[in-house]
Motif scaffolding. Sequence first.
Motif, mmCIF file in Angstrom:
data_model
loop_
_atom_site.group_PDB
_atom_site.id
_atom_site.type_symbol
_atom_site.label_atom_id
_atom_site.label_comp_id
_atom_site.label_asym_id
_atom_site.label_seq_id
_atom_site.Cartn_x
_atom_site.Cartn_y
_atom_site.Cartn_z
ATOM 1 N N GLY A 151 -3.927 22.113 -9.354
ATOM 2 C CA GLY A 151 -4.904 21.201 -9.931
ATOM 3 C C GLY A 151 -4.398 19.788 -10.147
ATOM 4 N N VAL A 152 -3.072 19.591 -10.146
ATOM 5 C CA VAL A 152 -2.541 18.228 -10.342
ATOM 6 C C VAL A 152 -2.393 17.486 -9.020
ATOM 7 N N ALA A 153 -2.622 18.170 -7.905
ATOM 8 C CA ALA A 153 -2.530 17.502 -6.597
ATOM 9 C C ALA A 153 -3.570 16.388 -6.512
ATOM 10 N N SER A 154 -3.166 15.268 -5.929
ATOM 11 C CA SER A 154 -4.064 14.115 -5.841
ATOM 12 C C SER A 154 -3.646 13.242 -4.671
ATOM 13 N N ASP A 155 -4.517 13.120 -3.677
ATOM 14 C CA ASP A 155 -4.212 12.250 -2.546
ATOM 15 C C ASP A 155 -4.075 10.796 -2.990
ATOM 16 N N SER A 156 -4.926 10.370 -3.900
ATOM 17 C CA SER A 156 -4.881 8.972 -4.330
ATOM 18 C C SER A 156 -3.599 8.647 -5.082
ATOM 19 N N ASP A 157 -3.077 9.613 -5.839
ATOM 20 C CA ASP A 157 -1.818 9.415 -6.553
ATOM 21 C C ASP A 157 -0.611 9.824 -5.720
ATOM 22 N N ARG A 158 -0.867 10.345 -4.534
ATOM 23 C CA ARG A 158 0.179 10.853 -3.644
ATOM 24 C C ARG A 158 1.004 11.945 -4.330
ATOM 25 N N VAL A 159 0.317 12.873 -4.938
ATOM 26 C CA VAL A 159 0.946 14.057 -5.525
ATOM 27 C C VAL A 159 0.539 15.247 -4.674
ATOM 28 N N TYR A 160 1.524 15.918 -4.088
ATOM 29 C CA TYR A 160 1.255 17.007 -3.155
ATOM 30 C C TYR A 160 1.931 18.286 -3.665
ATOM 31 N N VAL A 161 1.186 19.368 -3.668
ATOM 32 C CA VAL A 161 1.706 20.637 -4.187
ATOM 33 C C VAL A 161 1.743 21.655 -3.050
ATOM 34 N N PHE A 162 2.941 22.115 -2.731
ATOM 35 C CA PHE A 162 3.099 23.157 -1.719
ATOM 36 C C PHE A 162 2.774 24.497 -2.356
ATOM 37 N N LEU A 205 8.283 24.778 2.786
ATOM 38 C CA LEU A 205 8.296 23.533 2.014
ATOM 39 C C LEU A 205 8.738 22.358 2.878
ATOM 40 N N LEU A 206 9.730 22.574 3.709
ATOM 41 C CA LEU A 206 10.217 21.509 4.581
ATOM 42 C C LEU A 206 9.118 21.016 5.505
ATOM 43 N N ALA A 207 8.387 21.941 6.124
ATOM 44 C CA ALA A 207 7.283 21.552 7.020
ATOM 45 C C ALA A 207 6.191 20.816 6.238
ATOM 46 N N PHE A 208 5.948 21.261 5.004
ATOM 47 C CA PHE A 208 4.924 20.622 4.166
ATOM 48 C C PHE A 208 5.321 19.184 3.834
ATOM 49 N N ILE A 209 6.577 18.983 3.450
ATOM 50 C CA ILE A 209 7.060 17.638 3.125
ATOM 51 C C ILE A 209 6.955 16.731 4.351
ATOM 52 N N GLU A 210 7.420 17.223 5.509
ATOM 53 C CA GLU A 210 7.399 16.414 6.721
ATOM 54 C C GLU A 210 5.967 16.005 7.084
ATOM 55 N N SER A 211 5.002 16.863 6.794
ATOM 56 C CA SER A 211 3.619 16.567 7.153
ATOM 57 C C SER A 211 3.031 15.426 6.326
ATOM 58 N N HIS A 212 3.672 15.105 5.188
ATOM 59 C CA HIS A 212 3.160 14.041 4.316
ATOM 60 C C HIS A 212 4.051 12.804 4.319
ATOM 61 N N MET A 213 5.098 12.810 5.118
ATOM 62 C CA MET A 213 5.989 11.647 5.198
ATOM 63 C C MET A 213 5.622 10.802 6.396
ATOM 64 N N PRO A 214 5.911 9.501 6.332
ATOM 65 C CA PRO A 214 5.570 8.626 7.470
ATOM 66 C C PRO A 214 6.406 8.927 8.702
ATOM 67 N N GLY A 272 0.815 -1.222 0.000
ATOM 68 C CA GLY A 272 0.000 0.000 0.000
ATOM 69 C C GLY A 272 0.837 1.255 0.000
ATOM 70 N N TRP A 273 1.985 1.215 -0.650
ATOM 71 C CA TRP A 273 2.921 2.335 -0.587
ATOM 72 C C TRP A 273 3.331 2.801 -1.976
ATOM 73 N N LYS A 274 3.420 4.097 -2.165
ATOM 74 C CA LYS A 274 4.069 4.688 -3.325
ATOM 75 C C LYS A 274 4.739 5.972 -2.870
ATOM 76 N N ALA A 275 5.928 6.239 -3.388
ATOM 77 C CA ALA A 275 6.667 7.430 -2.975
ATOM 78 C C ALA A 275 5.894 8.683 -3.350
ATOM 79 N N PRO A 276 5.665 9.594 -2.413
ATOM 80 C CA PRO A 276 4.958 10.830 -2.757
ATOM 81 C C PRO A 276 5.775 11.690 -3.713
ATOM 82 N N ILE A 277 5.066 12.444 -4.532
ATOM 83 C CA ILE A 277 5.681 13.404 -5.448
ATOM 84 C C ILE A 277 5.330 14.799 -4.938
ATOM 85 N N PHE A 278 6.354 15.619 -4.715
ATOM 86 C CA PHE A 278 6.138 16.971 -4.199
ATOM 87 C C PHE A 278 6.488 18.004 -5.268
#
Length: 307
Positions: A247-258, A298-307, A189-195
Amino acid sequence: MPSLSSGKSLLPQGRRTMDIKAPWELPGLSGGLASYRYRFLAEGDSWFSIGELPPWATSNLLFELRQSSLKNDVIVNCAHQGDTLTHMVEMWHDANFTGLLDGPIQRPWDAILLSAGGNDLIDASLVAGSEPSHKRLLLLPHERPAQPSLGSDYVSETGWQLFLSYLQANIRTLIERRDHSASCAPQLGWKAPIFLHTYHQPTVRNAPAGPLGPWLYKAVTHYQVPEPHWQLVGEELFGRLRSALLGVASDSDRVYVFDSSGAVTLAAAVPGSTGASGDWQNEIHLTPQGYRKVATGLLAFIESHMP
């Protein structure tokens, strides 16, 4: 979920800060990347590489990300000097990036960092007026309303739609290639997030980076935009780019835009200035202080989406 790449580092907290490595440095690393907490693969435009000549005159977003972090993470940056991503499509021709993402030297990355869209927007705004309107972002004087008053009055809508489709297609390709790489483990159930990140609105001005640029200034003067409307056009283009990236952000695809332009306040450059002004080193690149402000968020944003 723990890192797929070999687990957490055993080094004491705060004893080591983030590293940035070029792809060709990896074979010489003692122990490889195993001792790092997170391993990021990065590709991008001049915000990840160099935004001024000489290069020591400024910084970049990744360097300031490293300066802001006390974690023992590593970024393998494919956007090195001389190989900056000027068009998103070029990342598929970067043997370092594709090899590390899903090629013969791929590995399971903990996340992918991408700075893209800004240089594409600039180059698209500079397309010659002799091209048909669907291949350029700006309208010629005779194609605009008789008395334009809005930034949108200067924009080719068919050209914008082509640009938007291009941006979305390249993000979709990145998602698909990640999903067929070692950075995706469906059984876990894992895929590397794209930021990604949005860009702040620059002041349209004649402020080059040494022999490079200016950028928007060239576009508005080439297309004979009246000076009182220069900023209207810049704000329209960068506002659309911001919406497109969000608009390309997607939780299901694990794409996160700061949303850097919405979350971080920068000091604008003074209109008419020709050098460093506010938090801007030149027309479209930030000063070290400006990049540091963005990097902190950006650093805080990335940390918030990492395990």
